[in-house]
Write a protein that holds these residues in place. Structure first.
Motif, PDB file in Angstrom:
ATOM      1  N   MET A  27      28.530  25.639  11.663  1.00  0.00           N
ATOM      2  CA  MET A  27      28.481  24.345  12.339  1.00  0.00           C
ATOM      3  C   MET A  27      27.319  23.502  11.818  1.00  0.00           C
ATOM      4  SD  MET A  27      31.154  24.406  14.120  1.00  0.00           S
ATOM      5  CE  MET A  27      31.015  22.890  15.071  1.00  0.00           C
ATOM      6  N   VAL A  28      26.197  24.145  11.526  1.00  0.00           N
ATOM      7  CA  VAL A  28      25.055  23.430  10.947  1.00  0.00           C
ATOM      8  C   VAL A  28      25.401  22.940   9.546  1.00  0.00           C
ATOM      9  CG1 VAL A  28      22.665  23.657  10.148  1.00  0.00           C
ATOM     10  CG2 VAL A  28      23.344  24.661  12.335  1.00  0.00           C
ATOM     11  N   TYR A  29      26.097  23.784   8.787  1.00  0.00           N
ATOM     12  CA  TYR A  29      26.517  23.409   7.430  1.00  0.00           C
ATOM     13  C   TYR A  29      27.445  22.200   7.473  1.00  0.00           C
ATOM     14  CZ  TYR A  29      28.625  23.795   2.788  1.00  0.00           C
ATOM     15  OH  TYR A  29      29.081  23.536   1.514  1.00  0.00           O
ATOM     16  N   TYR A  30      28.379  22.206   8.405  1.00  0.00           N
ATOM     17  CA  TYR A  30      29.256  21.049   8.572  1.00  0.00           C
ATOM     18  C   TYR A  30      28.451  19.815   8.963  1.00  0.00           C
ATOM     19  CZ  TYR A  30      33.356  24.171   8.556  1.00  0.00           C
ATOM     20  OH  TYR A  30      34.328  25.073   8.218  1.00  0.00           O
ATOM     21  N   ALA A  31      27.477  20.000   9.843  1.00  0.00           N
ATOM     22  CA  ALA A  31      26.675  18.875  10.344  1.00  0.00           C
ATOM     23  C   ALA A  31      25.932  18.173   9.213  1.00  0.00           C
ATOM     24  CB  ALA A  31      25.688  19.362  11.404  1.00  0.00           C
ATOM     25  N   ILE A  32      25.293  18.945   8.330  1.00  0.00           N
ATOM     26  CA  ILE A  32      24.506  18.316   7.269  1.00  0.00           C
ATOM     27  C   ILE A  32      25.390  17.723   6.174  1.00  0.00           C
ATOM     28  CG2 ILE A  32      22.467  19.718   7.728  1.00  0.00           C
ATOM     29  CD1 ILE A  32      23.152  21.490   5.418  1.00  0.00           C
ATOM     30  N   ASN A  33      26.664  18.093   6.177  1.00  0.00           N
ATOM     31  CA  ASN A  33      27.602  17.449   5.260  1.00  0.00           C
ATOM     32  C   ASN A  33      28.274  16.232   5.890  1.00  0.00           C
ATOM     33  OD1 ASN A  33      28.097  18.943   2.491  1.00  0.00           O
ATOM     34  ND2 ASN A  33      27.616  20.522   4.010  1.00  0.00           N
ATOM     35  N   ILE A  34      28.024  16.019   7.172  1.00  0.00           N
ATOM     36  CA  ILE A  34      28.425  14.774   7.833  1.00  0.00           C
ATOM     37  C   ILE A  34      27.310  13.749   7.703  1.00  0.00           C
ATOM     38  CG2 ILE A  34      28.943  13.688  10.057  1.00  0.00           C
ATOM     39  CD1 ILE A  34      30.261  16.356  10.890  1.00  0.00           C
ATOM     40  N   SER A  35      26.098  14.163   8.049  1.00  0.00           N
ATOM     41  CA  SER A  35      24.921  13.301   7.937  1.00  0.00           C
ATOM     42  C   SER A  35      23.685  14.190   7.853  1.00  0.00           C
ATOM     43  CB  SER A  35      24.819  12.377   9.157  1.00  0.00           C
ATOM     44  OG  SER A  35      23.621  11.622   9.115  1.00  0.00           O
ATOM     45  N   TRP A  36      22.828  13.907   6.881  1.00  0.00           N
ATOM     46  CA  TRP A  36      21.615  14.724   6.713  1.00  0.00           C
ATOM     47  C   TRP A  36      20.419  13.787   6.559  1.00  0.00           C
ATOM     48  CZ3 TRP A  36      20.862  19.204   2.614  1.00  0.00           C
ATOM     49  CH2 TRP A  36      19.876  20.080   3.092  1.00  0.00           C
ATOM     50  N   ASP A  37      19.842  13.447   7.675  1.00  0.00           N
ATOM     51  CA  ASP A  37      18.648  12.608   7.667  1.00  0.00           C
ATOM     52  C   ASP A  37      17.738  13.042   8.811  1.00  0.00           C
ATOM     53  OD1 ASP A  37      19.624  11.512  10.050  1.00  0.00           O
ATOM     54  OD2 ASP A  37      20.383   9.697   9.082  1.00  0.00           O
ATOM     55  N   ALA A  38      16.660  12.294   9.038  1.00  0.00           N
ATOM     56  CA  ALA A  38      15.676  12.687  10.046  1.00  0.00           C
ATOM     57  C   ALA A  38      16.254  12.724  11.451  1.00  0.00           C
ATOM     58  CB  ALA A  38      14.479  11.733  10.002  1.00  0.00           C
TER      59      ALA A  38
END
Length: 327
Positions: free
Chosen positions: A50-61
């Motif tokens: 789920m974290v991997y999916y999250a950072i491939n949706i948006s990865w910023d501060a």
């Protein structure tokens, strides 16, 4: 915001941060049985996905707040409130945890060291030196999990099912901090480094069930806990300074945490019990909202499966926390 120059240096800093969030050294000295270690790793894999999916949706501060807000603004606000309070408390109570529970110091010496830990984390965070610190901390954790001088002792302890699940939750509570990775403001091509960090942490957790570490290594696990403090502190700072662009956010964050440190020093053990309880009980709902948002944005059968599996873990963990602290 700090951005390392060069592709290789960028990968090193990003991986060091990821490794700091899973803290392999504390996992190695937990000395969980191989069975519990395997169950912990299996239970945490859906969370990693789920974290991997999250950072491939948006990865910023903005991290999981950004993802939750993309799904629903109200969900984003709820996630932000619970997450901020949970990890702010974590920074404070872990500053007490290291001297009193890991190093077993006396009252006055322990309080002094607690404030030193908090001061060091504050300085590294607000002076933007944390990326360099993550590299150093990750290096020492990798070095110290190599079992030189450790005694071989394999323990397959039979225990009630309820105790088994509780122990899995205890060890997964360290690995769950991989959910800090979305707050790094990284590049998507670096996202797969998460799985290398998971492999290192899993190897450390499994190896710990086959060895008894020297007392010096147990005390040195403070390095891993400090890396968690620093990762959480930086995530909070970046979220409010760079994502939400709140004026005076640094001063407000530092002042609130310092006030909590001062309150905690008046009754360390009682404060630790209350603060850790509130923090844990807020963490799992915040993550549940985040993962629900990831699933709805990502869609697909795989995302649905990992959401259900991670959701079950979050719900059971929340139930366990509530029954432990409130019942």
């Amino acid at each position: 915001m700090f951005r390392p120059k060069g592709k290789v240096s960028g990968y090193i800093v990003t991986f060091s941060y990821m490794l700091s969030t899973v803290s392999p050294l504390p996992l190695a000295v937990l000395r969980e049985s191989p069975l519990i270690s395997l169950l912990t790793i299996m239970a945490i894999i859906p969370v990693f996905m789920m974290v991997y999916y999250a950072i491939n949706i948006s990865w910023d501060a903005g991290g999981l707040f950004t993802v939750s807000s993309l799904f629903n603004r109200t969900a984003g606000r709820i996630q932000l409130l619970m997450w901020t309070l949970s990890y702010s408390l974590y920074v404070v109570y872990t500053s007490f945890f290291i001297p009193f529970y890991v190093l077993h110091m006396g009252l006055y010496q322990g309080i002094l060291v607690s404030f030193f830990i908090f001061a060091a984390a504050s300085a590294l965070t607000f002076l933007n030196l944390s990326p360099f610190a993550f590299i150093v901390l990750a290096f020492f954790q990798i070095l110290l999990i190599i079992p030189f001088g450790w005694k071989i002792h394999i323990g397959f302890v039979q225990q009630p099912v309820q105790d088994l699940f509780v122990n899995v939750l205890n060890s997964s509570l360290l690995l769950i901090c991989i959910t800090l990775v979305p707050y790094w403001n990284g590049e998507r091509k670096s996202s797969r480094l998460m799985f290398v960090a998971l492999a290192v942490a899993s190897a450390a957790l499994l190896a710990g069930g086959f060895y008894i570490p020297p007392d010096l290594i147990v005390e040195a696990s403070s390095i891993g806990y400090f890396s968690l403090i620093l990762a959480e502190y930086r995530a909070i700072r970046d979220l409010y300074r760079f994502k939400l662009q709140k004026k005076m956010s640094d001063m407000i964050i530092f002042s609130c945490m310092l006030l909590a440190m001062l309150i905690g020093s008046t009754a360390v053990w009682k404060f630790y019990y209350i603060a850790s309880g509130i923090s844990i009980m807020l963490l799992y709902p915040a993550l549940f909202v985040s993962f629900l948002s990831v699933w709805r944005l990502r869609k697909g059968k795989a995302a649905a499966l990992f959401f259900v599996l991670s959701g079950i873990l979050m719900l059971y963990a929340e139930y366990s926390a509530i029954t432990f602290y409130l019942v």
